[in-house]
Write a protein that holds these residues in place. Sequence first.
Motif, PDB file in Angstrom:
ATOM      1  N   PHE A  51       0.833  -1.202   0.000  1.00 38.16           N
ATOM      2  CA  PHE A  51       0.000   0.000   0.000  1.00 38.16           C
ATOM      3  C   PHE A  51       0.866   1.249   0.000  1.00 38.16           C
ATOM      4  O   PHE A  51       1.758   1.399   0.823  1.00 38.16           O
ATOM      5  CB  PHE A  51      -0.911   0.010   1.233  1.00 38.16           C
ATOM      6  N   GLY A  58      -3.261  -0.068  -3.420  1.00 37.06           N
ATOM      7  CA  GLY A  58      -2.547  -1.253  -2.961  1.00 37.06           C
ATOM      8  C   GLY A  58      -2.318  -2.200  -4.125  1.00 37.06           C
ATOM      9  O   GLY A  58      -3.239  -2.469  -4.903  1.00 37.06           O
ATOM     10  N   VAL A 107      -8.006  -6.268   0.647  1.00 34.78           N
ATOM     11  CA  VAL A 107      -8.564  -4.965   1.045  1.00 34.78           C
ATOM     12  C   VAL A 107      -9.810  -4.661   0.215  1.00 34.78           C
ATOM     13  O   VAL A 107     -10.020  -5.248  -0.844  1.00 34.78           O
ATOM     14  CB  VAL A 107      -7.533  -3.826   0.856  1.00 34.78           C
ATOM     15  N   ILE A 146      -5.628  -1.989   6.087  1.00 31.11           N
ATOM     16  CA  ILE A 146      -4.210  -2.361   5.992  1.00 31.11           C
ATOM     17  C   ILE A 146      -3.656  -2.701   7.370  1.00 31.11           C
ATOM     18  O   ILE A 146      -2.914  -3.666   7.533  1.00 31.11           O
ATOM     19  CB  ILE A 146      -3.385  -1.211   5.346  1.00 31.11           C
TER      20      ILE A 146
END
Length: 161
Positions: A51, A58, A107, A146
């Motif tokens: 990221f 990311g 994510v 994250i």
Amino acid sequence: MFNALRQASKSATLVRVARRPATAASPLRTFQSVRTVVTKRYTQDHEAVVFDDSTGVGTVAITDYAQSSLGDVVFVELPTVGSVVNQGDQIGAVESVKAASDIYAPVSGTVKEINEELNSQPGLLNKSPEGDGWLCKIELSDTEEITKLMTEDAYKEHCEH
């Protein structure tokens, strides 16, 4: 001899050093400092995400551990650019001579780019899974996700058990 040195030092004090005018700014001062934090985290399902906080994107890949477990990769299915994914959603699959494995989104966000080279060169996942063999780039909708993923040390420990 000392008289010659004294005379030389006296006359040297009369020499003025040319200085830059006070209005001229140093070129180094014209650049603003940009600080980018790049964070790499891992999932329990052996996906990695790098990221970049300056872009909010990311880069998703499978880990070296995953590719070595799969064996020679022969096919990679990737998500569609523009698709919205939630953390944990299936976003693709990898097929190898040994097995097939699903790929999950580490994510949540919008898929901004996919690695088109994997269509013709699926073996990139074996050669450079976390480098040239990256899967897709996701613009995160929640950057806090994250922090909930595993650090490199935690991931190494996870793989050992």
